[in-house]
Design a protein around this motif. Sequence first.
Motif, PDB file in Angstrom:
ATOM      1  N   ILE A  58      10.814 -11.528 -19.864  1.00 33.34           N
ATOM      2  CA  ILE A  58      11.040 -12.702 -19.027  1.00 33.34           C
ATOM      3  C   ILE A  58      12.485 -13.173 -19.124  1.00 33.34           C
ATOM      4  O   ILE A  58      13.108 -13.529 -18.106  1.00 33.34           O
ATOM      5  N   GLU A  59      13.056 -13.150 -20.310  1.00 35.24           N
ATOM      6  CA  GLU A  59      14.454 -13.561 -20.443  1.00 35.24           C
ATOM      7  C   GLU A  59      15.385 -12.624 -19.662  1.00 35.24           C
ATOM      8  O   GLU A  59      16.357 -13.082 -19.042  1.00 35.24           O
ATOM      9  N   ALA A  60      15.086 -11.319 -19.689  1.00 32.41           N
ATOM     10  CA  ALA A  60      15.887 -10.374 -18.904  1.00 32.41           C
ATOM     11  C   ALA A  60      15.739 -10.659 -17.413  1.00 32.41           C
ATOM     12  O   ALA A  60      16.726 -10.589 -16.651  1.00 32.41           O
ATOM     13  N   TRP A  61      14.529 -10.948 -16.969  1.00 30.18           N
ATOM     14  CA  TRP A  61      14.294 -11.292 -15.561  1.00 30.18           C
ATOM     15  C   TRP A  61      15.055 -12.556 -15.180  1.00 30.18           C
ATOM     16  O   TRP A  61      15.704 -12.622 -14.128  1.00 30.18           O
ATOM     17  N   HIS A  62      15.012 -13.580 -16.045  1.00 27.31           N
ATOM     18  CA  HIS A  62      15.698 -14.836 -15.743  1.00 27.31           C
ATOM     19  C   HIS A  62      17.200 -14.632 -15.567  1.00 27.31           C
ATOM     20  O   HIS A  62      17.836 -15.338 -14.766  1.00 27.31           O
ATOM     21  N   ARG A  63      17.765 -13.690 -16.290  1.00 31.23           N
ATOM     22  CA  ARG A  63      19.207 -13.455 -16.170  1.00 31.23           C
ATOM     23  C   ARG A  63      19.593 -12.896 -14.803  1.00 31.23           C
ATOM     24  O   ARG A  63      20.763 -12.931 -14.418  1.00 31.23           O
ATOM     25  N   THR A  64      18.618 -12.375 -14.061  1.00 31.51           N
ATOM     26  CA  THR A  64      18.895 -11.832 -12.727  1.00 31.51           C
ATOM     27  C   THR A  64      18.706 -12.872 -11.621  1.00 31.51           C
ATOM     28  O   THR A  64      19.047 -12.600 -10.464  1.00 31.51           O
ATOM     29  N   LEU A  65      18.154 -14.028 -11.931  1.00 28.46           N
ATOM     30  CA  LEU A  65      17.815 -15.019 -10.919  1.00 28.46           C
ATOM     31  C   LEU A  65      19.028 -15.852 -10.539  1.00 28.46           C
ATOM     32  O   LEU A  65      19.861 -16.188 -11.381  1.00 28.46           O
ATOM     33  N   GLU A  66      19.096 -16.195  -9.261  1.00 36.43           N
ATOM     34  CA  GLU A  66      20.108 -17.114  -8.765  1.00 36.43           C
ATOM     35  C   GLU A  66      19.408 -18.366  -8.244  1.00 36.43           C
ATOM     36  O   GLU A  66      18.383 -18.265  -7.573  1.00 36.43           O
ATOM     37  N   PRO A  67      19.955 -19.545  -8.557  1.00 33.13           N
ATOM     38  CA  PRO A  67      19.330 -20.780  -8.044  1.00 33.13           C
ATOM     39  C   PRO A  67      19.380 -20.807  -6.515  1.00 33.13           C
ATOM     40  O   PRO A  67      20.454 -20.805  -5.926  1.00 33.13           O
ATOM     41  N   TYR A 122       7.360 -32.169  -5.108  1.00 31.00           N
ATOM     42  CA  TYR A 122       6.464 -31.052  -5.383  1.00 31.00           C
ATOM     43  C   TYR A 122       6.976 -30.248  -6.578  1.00 31.00           C
ATOM     44  O   TYR A 122       8.104 -29.755  -6.577  1.00 31.00           O
ATOM     45  N   LEU A 123       6.109 -30.104  -7.590  1.00 34.43           N
ATOM     46  CA  LEU A 123       6.423 -29.316  -8.780  1.00 34.43           C
ATOM     47  C   LEU A 123       5.773 -27.947  -8.627  1.00 34.43           C
ATOM     48  O   LEU A 123       4.547 -27.847  -8.524  1.00 34.43           O
ATOM     49  N   HIS A 124       6.592 -26.912  -8.590  1.00 36.49           N
ATOM     50  CA  HIS A 124       6.081 -25.573  -8.329  1.00 36.49           C
ATOM     51  C   HIS A 124       5.376 -24.993  -9.554  1.00 36.49           C
ATOM     52  O   HIS A 124       5.692 -25.315 -10.701  1.00 36.49           O
ATOM     53  N   GLY A 125       4.418 -24.096  -9.285  1.00 37.42           N
ATOM     54  CA  GLY A 125       3.742 -23.379 -10.353  1.00 37.42           C
ATOM     55  C   GLY A 125       4.487 -22.128 -10.764  1.00 37.42           C
ATOM     56  O   GLY A 125       5.587 -21.847 -10.290  1.00 37.42           O
ATOM     57  N   GLY A 126       3.836 -21.374 -11.670  1.00 34.47           N
ATOM     58  CA  GLY A 126       4.452 -20.157 -12.193  1.00 34.47           C
ATOM     59  C   GLY A 126       4.369 -20.055 -13.692  1.00 34.47           C
ATOM     60  O   GLY A 126       5.157 -19.337 -14.313  1.00 34.47           O
ATOM     61  N   GLY A 127       3.431 -20.801 -14.290  1.00 35.74           N
ATOM     62  CA  GLY A 127       3.217 -20.699 -15.727  1.00 35.74           C
ATOM     63  C   GLY A 127       4.373 -21.218 -16.555  1.00 35.74           C
ATOM     64  O   GLY A 127       4.493 -20.889 -17.741  1.00 35.74           O
ATOM     65  N   TYR A 128       5.231 -22.022 -15.947  1.00 35.76           N
ATOM     66  CA  TYR A 128       6.453 -22.546 -16.580  1.00 35.76           C
ATOM     67  C   TYR A 128       7.470 -21.454 -16.878  1.00 35.76           C
ATOM     68  O   TYR A 128       8.498 -21.732 -17.483  1.00 35.76           O
ATOM     69  N   VAL A 129       7.209 -20.208 -16.434  1.00 32.59           N
ATOM     70  CA  VAL A 129       8.163 -19.122 -16.668  1.00 32.59           C
ATOM     71  C   VAL A 129       8.704 -18.538 -15.364  1.00 32.59           C
ATOM     72  O   VAL A 129       9.669 -17.768 -15.395  1.00 32.59           O
ATOM     73  N   ALA A 130       8.094 -18.870 -14.228  1.00 33.81           N
ATOM     74  CA  ALA A 130       8.521 -18.332 -12.934  1.00 33.81           C
ATOM     75  C   ALA A 130       9.015 -19.463 -12.043  1.00 33.81           C
ATOM     76  O   ALA A 130       8.515 -20.595 -12.115  1.00 33.81           O
ATOM     77  N   GLY A 131       9.974 -19.144 -11.190  1.00 33.59           N
ATOM     78  CA  GLY A 131      10.579 -20.150 -10.343  1.00 33.59           C
ATOM     79  C   GLY A 131       9.850 -20.338  -9.023  1.00 33.59           C
ATOM     80  O   GLY A 131       8.694 -19.934  -8.857  1.00 33.59           O
TER      81      GLY A 131
END
Length: 304
Positions: free
Chosen positions: A32-41, A87-96
């Motif tokens: 998950i940390e590796a995935w987060h490093r690829t995300l752009e806001p 609105y607060l989005h879902g995703g298990g607190y780990v997905a955007g």
Amino acid sequence: MPSRRHDLLAWAIPRMRRSRELVSPDEERARIEAWHRTLEPRLPTQAVRRFDRRFSVVTEMVPGPAGTFPSYVVTPRHSDPRTTVVYLHGGGYVAGIDPFHVRYLARLADALDARIVVPDYPLAPEHTWRDSHEELADLAGRWAKDSERLVLAGDSAGGGYALALALTLRDRGGPQPDRLLLISPWVDLTTSTPETEEFSGRDPWLFLGKLREYAAWWAGSPDDLGRPEVSPALGDLAGLPPALMFCGTRDTLAPGCRLLDRRAADTDWDLAYVEVADLVHVYPLLPLVPEAEDAWSRTLEFLR
């Protein structure tokens, strides 16, 4: 009996996403940390036709203990909305934020002539609830003050977060949300309800091992798991605004929703709980599914 399209999506979506149970906490954290490093806001708008022509988007930066994070304000063009939906989005607190969140919110904006505020809050495992909770309560309180009507809403983890923020706003006093909308909310991160294992065995989407690890990351410490900011179903529910909650029974989170419903019945909180047999997690967000359209009609009736 569920529709064929519902059952097709229940089968296909986890396979498309290659979902599986936790292998090891360390491996999952690294993944998950590796995935987060690829995300752009950004706000993923690709599931909404002509989004840029239909809506304007303003990005507000929210200061927090771990740095600023964006909150997107989506407004129908040529409109002056009286209603705001935070609105607060879902995703298990780990997905955007997911494109299907944006699709659902675009429908809400059109149907209610509403402004939609979508915080892109910091995610676990790098962050805990302490990195955004007070700041999001400030944000929701400001919109409650500046709007004629405020709806506080969310799905899955975001539904739990929305309820937790409602508890904080109630305790602070001041302007309050007019309505709460909770879609398959994750409201008990302790997974203390005894039926959880049984329900998890029928759930094709959520994996209990992962949920327990994500809950621990979001809480930050075992002592915080039962706090109302993390597990709002275990808090004092009196004095909350009217709420509508949906859940299906092929959902690991259904026992927590039932717990919330039982505890609400012992207070003055007006909670309408809609539970539908054999439907999967966050079924009201599924596209072109009859059961989702029924939930949509109930939602508009409640929010209007």
